[in-house]
Design a protein around this motif. Sequence first.
Motif, mmCIF file in Angstrom:
data_model
loop_
_atom_site.group_PDB
_atom_site.id
_atom_site.type_symbol
_atom_site.label_atom_id
_atom_site.label_comp_id
_atom_site.label_asym_id
_atom_site.label_seq_id
_atom_site.Cartn_x
_atom_site.Cartn_y
_atom_site.Cartn_z
ATOM 1 N N ALA A 117 0.900 -1.266 -0.133
ATOM 2 C CA ALA A 117 -0.007 -0.016 0.036
ATOM 3 C C ALA A 117 0.924 1.279 -0.084
ATOM 4 N N PRO A 118 1.556 1.574 -1.116
ATOM 5 C CA PRO A 118 2.800 2.712 -0.953
ATOM 6 C C PRO A 118 1.876 3.980 -1.299
ATOM 7 N N ILE A 119 0.818 4.088 -1.975
ATOM 8 C CA ILE A 119 0.100 5.221 -2.091
ATOM 9 C C ILE A 119 -0.597 5.844 -0.840
ATOM 10 N N ASN A 120 -0.992 4.751 -0.186
ATOM 11 C CA ASN A 120 -1.798 5.048 1.267
ATOM 12 C C ASN A 120 -0.875 5.635 2.218
ATOM 13 N N VAL A 152 6.399 12.678 -8.383
ATOM 14 C CA VAL A 152 5.167 13.329 -8.501
ATOM 15 C C VAL A 152 4.892 13.923 -7.333
ATOM 16 N N ALA A 153 4.428 15.417 -7.142
ATOM 17 C CA ALA A 153 4.186 16.311 -6.022
ATOM 18 C C ALA A 153 2.834 15.761 -5.200
ATOM 19 N N ILE A 154 2.716 15.681 -3.977
ATOM 20 C CA ILE A 154 1.654 16.002 -3.343
ATOM 21 C C ILE A 154 1.304 16.706 -2.432
ATOM 22 N N THR A 155 0.035 17.388 -2.882
ATOM 23 C CA THR A 155 -0.465 18.846 -2.125
ATOM 24 C C THR A 155 -0.984 18.193 -0.816
ATOM 25 N N GLU A 156 -1.231 19.053 -0.005
ATOM 26 C CA GLU A 156 -1.882 18.989 1.362
ATOM 27 C C GLU A 156 -3.104 18.476 1.242
ATOM 28 N N ASP A 157 -4.097 18.612 0.134
ATOM 29 C CA ASP A 157 -5.247 18.329 0.057
ATOM 30 C C ASP A 157 -5.427 16.926 -0.632
ATOM 31 N N ASP A 158 -4.603 16.540 -1.319
ATOM 32 C CA ASP A 158 -4.664 15.275 -2.104
ATOM 33 C C ASP A 158 -4.979 14.017 -1.170
ATOM 34 N N SER A 159 -5.704 13.161 -1.810
ATOM 35 C CA SER A 159 -6.356 12.148 -0.968
ATOM 36 C C SER A 159 -5.479 10.765 -1.705
ATOM 37 N N ALA A 160 -5.600 9.487 -1.377
ATOM 38 C CA ALA A 160 -4.801 8.555 -1.818
ATOM 39 C C ALA A 160 -5.409 8.401 -3.380
ATOM 40 N N GLY A 161 -6.623 8.857 -3.164
ATOM 41 C CA GLY A 161 -7.280 8.497 -4.831
ATOM 42 C C GLY A 161 -6.771 9.388 -5.818
ATOM 43 N N LYS A 210 -9.455 2.747 12.013
ATOM 44 C CA LYS A 210 -10.001 3.491 13.198
ATOM 45 C C LYS A 210 -9.391 4.591 13.570
ATOM 46 N N VAL A 211 -9.780 5.745 13.456
ATOM 47 C CA VAL A 211 -9.459 7.082 14.019
ATOM 48 C C VAL A 211 -8.970 6.988 15.501
ATOM 49 N N ASP A 212 -8.007 7.496 15.886
ATOM 50 C CA ASP A 212 -7.592 7.784 17.322
ATOM 51 C C ASP A 212 -7.556 9.184 17.363
ATOM 52 N N TRP A 213 -8.783 9.776 18.175
ATOM 53 C CA TRP A 213 -8.756 11.102 18.343
ATOM 54 C C TRP A 213 -7.815 11.669 19.332
ATOM 55 N N ASN A 214 -6.887 10.933 19.924
ATOM 56 C CA ASN A 214 -5.890 11.521 20.826
ATOM 57 C C ASN A 214 -4.842 11.604 20.198
ATOM 58 N N ASN A 215 -4.694 11.314 18.996
ATOM 59 C CA ASN A 215 -3.633 11.651 18.088
ATOM 60 C C ASN A 215 -3.457 13.576 17.589
ATOM 61 N N PRO A 216 -2.696 14.062 17.288
ATOM 62 C CA PRO A 216 -2.678 15.362 16.716
ATOM 63 C C PRO A 216 -3.425 15.525 15.513
ATOM 64 N N VAL A 217 -4.214 16.697 15.515
ATOM 65 C CA VAL A 217 -5.005 16.842 14.475
ATOM 66 C C VAL A 217 -4.467 16.831 13.108
ATOM 67 N N LYS A 218 -3.198 17.131 12.814
ATOM 68 C CA LYS A 218 -2.637 16.908 11.341
ATOM 69 C C LYS A 218 -2.644 15.409 11.133
ATOM 70 N N THR A 219 -2.017 14.480 12.091
ATOM 71 C CA THR A 219 -2.045 13.129 12.165
ATOM 72 C C THR A 219 -3.356 12.462 11.493
ATOM 73 N N VAL A 220 -4.515 13.117 12.453
ATOM 74 C CA VAL A 220 -5.685 12.211 11.925
ATOM 75 C C VAL A 220 -6.190 12.745 10.559
ATOM 76 N N TYR A 221 -5.706 13.973 10.039
ATOM 77 C CA TYR A 221 -6.227 14.625 8.844
ATOM 78 C C TYR A 221 -5.560 13.799 7.630
ATOM 79 N N ASN A 222 -4.425 13.463 8.146
ATOM 80 C CA ASN A 222 -3.548 12.620 6.903
ATOM 81 C C ASN A 222 -3.911 11.246 6.918
ATOM 82 N N LEU A 223 -4.615 10.669 7.939
ATOM 83 C CA LEU A 223 -4.961 9.364 7.984
ATOM 84 C C LEU A 223 -6.302 9.425 7.178
ATOM 85 N N ILE A 224 -7.057 10.188 7.327
ATOM 86 C CA ILE A 224 -8.322 10.492 6.644
ATOM 87 C C ILE A 224 -8.222 10.496 5.192
ATOM 88 N N ARG A 225 -7.131 11.218 4.748
ATOM 89 C CA ARG A 225 -7.130 11.555 3.438
ATOM 90 C C ARG A 225 -6.110 10.264 2.657
#
Length: 302
Positions: A117-120, A152-161, A210-225
């Motif tokens: 899963a290199p892209i994810n 290939v560049a990755i922007t902060e808004d890019d998802s795995a898709g 599964k999201v761990d909400w105890n993590n920093p917000v940026k970590t959670v955001y990156n997991l989601i995308r």
Amino acid sequence: MKIVFMGTPDFAVASLNALVEAGFEIAGVVTAADKPAGRGQKLQESAVKKYAVEKGLKVLQPLKLKDPEFIAELKALNADLHVVVAFRMLPEIVWNMPAKGTINLHGSLLPQYRGAAPINHAIINGETESGVTTFFLTHEIDTGNVIFAEKVAITEDDSAGDLHDSLMQTGAGLLVKTVKAIEAGNYTEQPQIFSAELKHAPKIFKEFCKVDWNNPVKTVYNLIRGLSPYPTAFSVLNDKTIKIFKAVYEETTPSVSPGTFVTDGKTFLKFAAQDGFISLLDVQYEGKKRMLVDEFLRGMRL
């Protein structure tokens, strides 16, 4: 030069199409067997098979890659080169068969992010660039000598898709370049350098999503995308699962504990993380269809 192509999902179709469009002779296409899917359990063909049939290419769908009948059929194709894109691990009898070897297109800048899963994982780890690499297959997965790579560049808004689609197109072009170089004998092989600092890309299982909400917000955001659109990050809301396809984050000091949600019941739904809030934008609640958060809130009492 005769080529046998091996691949299964949409990601591989772009590469196969690029080889066909470049005029290479595709002696055969090896792809996954048809599988039952959906409520009716109807047999579904892989994306690569659908393309190959449409183009009139010979298709092989072995259940086992060491099956003597398949090996005999593969040998009879007399390919000079095997090309692998998003397929499964090959036994040596297959990858060592053609005179010019077997090459693979991988969705990372090897040796970084070896694995399924290199892209994810690139997005989950907050990388600002990724890329594609072509290399020769050997015994150990994703470790063979590199032929070419392209960033290939990755922007902060890019998802795995989003990254998937970028790498799919860039990879198709790089693969054609690689096959042309092999045909002309105009390339050099670069051994991969191994080190303890390398990041890996293991297969992703449900518990990881599964999201761990105890993590920093940026970590959670990156997991989601990094898990969007598949396999998708999720949390629990009113004892039911809610998948999160898209969100935005806000760094602040929450007045509520991590995992607590805040909503106006109409336009926003956000969860507190360690050092901020994640506002959900695109979700799927258990038993419901995927929808934007305002539509979701109109049908819910939270």
